[in-house]
Design a protein around this motif. Sequence first.
Motif, PDB file in Angstrom:
ATOM      1  N   THR A 255      -3.462   9.086   1.675  1.00 34.77           N
ATOM      2  CA  THR A 255      -2.883   8.021   0.850  1.00 34.77           C
ATOM      3  C   THR A 255      -1.580   7.540   1.466  1.00 34.77           C
ATOM      4  O   THR A 255      -0.923   8.261   2.220  1.00 34.77           O
ATOM      5  CB  THR A 255      -2.672   8.496  -0.602  1.00 34.77           C
ATOM      6  OG1 THR A 255      -2.438   7.355  -1.445  1.00 34.77           O
ATOM      7  CG2 THR A 255      -1.502   9.470  -0.724  1.00 34.77           C
ATOM      8  N   GLY A 256      -1.237   6.295   1.162  1.00 36.31           N
ATOM      9  CA  GLY A 256      -0.037   5.690   1.724  1.00 36.31           C
ATOM     10  C   GLY A 256      -0.146   5.446   3.215  1.00 36.31           C
ATOM     11  O   GLY A 256       0.863   5.258   3.895  1.00 36.31           O
TER      12      GLY A 256
ATOM     13  N   GLY B 265       0.022   7.820  -7.321  1.00 35.50           N
ATOM     14  CA  GLY B 265      -0.350   9.144  -6.834  1.00 35.50           C
ATOM     15  C   GLY B 265      -0.404  10.223  -7.890  1.00 35.50           C
ATOM     16  O   GLY B 265      -1.213  11.154  -7.802  1.00 35.50           O
TER      17      GLY B 265
ATOM     18  N   THR C  55      -5.579   7.223  -4.723  1.00 43.07           N
ATOM     19  CA  THR C  55      -5.089   6.991  -3.366  1.00 43.07           C
ATOM     20  C   THR C  55      -5.017   5.490  -3.084  1.00 43.07           C
ATOM     21  O   THR C  55      -5.801   4.702  -3.610  1.00 43.07           O
ATOM     22  CB  THR C  55      -5.995   7.655  -2.311  1.00 43.07           C
ATOM     23  OG1 THR C  55      -7.277   7.015  -2.296  1.00 43.07           O
ATOM     24  CG2 THR C  55      -6.162   9.136  -2.603  1.00 43.07           C
TER      25      THR C  55
ATOM     26  N   ASN D 209      -4.473   2.933   0.362  1.00 40.40           N
ATOM     27  CA  ASN D 209      -4.366   2.849   1.816  1.00 40.40           C
ATOM     28  C   ASN D 209      -4.638   1.437   2.316  1.00 40.40           C
ATOM     29  O   ASN D 209      -5.298   0.646   1.642  1.00 40.40           O
ATOM     30  CB  ASN D 209      -5.376   3.802   2.473  1.00 40.40           C
ATOM     31  CG  ASN D 209      -5.081   5.253   2.194  1.00 40.40           C
ATOM     32  OD1 ASN D 209      -4.149   5.829   2.746  1.00 40.40           O
ATOM     33  ND2 ASN D 209      -5.866   5.854   1.307  1.00 40.40           N
TER      34      ASN D 209
ATOM     35  N   SER E  18       0.830  -1.205   0.000  1.00 41.92           N
ATOM     36  CA  SER E  18       0.000   0.000   0.000  1.00 41.92           C
ATOM     37  C   SER E  18       0.863   1.253   0.000  1.00 41.92           C
ATOM     38  O   SER E  18       0.614   2.199  -0.769  1.00 41.92           O
ATOM     39  CB  SER E  18      -0.918   0.021   1.222  1.00 41.92           C
ATOM     40  OG  SER E  18      -1.831  -1.038   1.213  1.00 41.92           O
TER      41      SER E  18
ATOM     42  N   SER F 248       1.172   3.715  -3.401  1.00 43.85           N
ATOM     43  CA  SER F 248       0.633   5.073  -3.340  1.00 43.85           C
ATOM     44  C   SER F 248       1.525   6.046  -4.104  1.00 43.85           C
ATOM     45  O   SER F 248       1.033   7.028  -4.688  1.00 43.85           O
ATOM     46  CB  SER F 248       0.466   5.528  -1.888  1.00 43.85           C
ATOM     47  OG  SER F 248       1.719   5.755  -1.262  1.00 43.85           O
TER      48      SER F 248
END
Length: 250
Positions: A238-239, A174, A179, A181, A166, A170
């Motif tokens: 995100t991430g 990106g 996104t 997650n 994940s 991202s």
Amino acid sequence: MGVLAGRTALVTGASRGIGRGIAERLGRDGARVAVHYGRNEAAAKETVAAIEAGGGSAFTIRADLGAPGAAEALWEQFDRHADGLDVLVNNAGIGNTRPIGEIGEAEYDAVFTVNVKAPFFILKHGMGRLRDGGRVVNISSGLARTAVMPDNMAYAMTKGALDVFSRDLSKVLGTRGITVNSVAPGIIDTDNTAGMLHGSEGGWERAAAFSALGGVGTAAEVADVVAFLASHGGRWVTGSWVDATGGSLT
């Protein structure tokens, strides 16, 4: 109109448990939902029926994520129903493994194949189908961050790998506004945990004691977190690793 009206979502392992809860929630939010299942077609059709009963739209796709070429087979079926994707939830997984002293290579390989390899190749073959501004949510576990259940070590290792996936993905996606997650449930009341929660005296109470909130989570509560990340409101997250354990790691 729901917040996901006009969007298409795919939830793997959506025939039961957390996956079904997520699929039903995204359907209520207006998404057209691809309900993936591995073996239980009847259960997957029940998920579709529940979504449709709530005024939503859904269809089933079957793929054995433990088999070679599973990702390609999944997308081949998906393409028969839709021409693009906005929300991908990698939920399907093997939820338990035996302790290190008992687990064999076949069981170890199987859990990594379904829990890590399958999401990786689903994304590899699905990135071109994901529309700009889309969402990817990988269902992790609180066990990726705590050794409270060390006998489930191999399973926990797969979720740690999924979290790295994940984080790094991202950065890859990106630039397209997509996104990525991880959402990490704790102990959730599903058929997978029925033995732990209902199969022995005091099981529910012991499980609830892990949570700072003093309870056992539901699939709907995890689905609410996923729904936020899938919505416009989650556009700047995100991430990340989102703790949905009810405070079990505090």
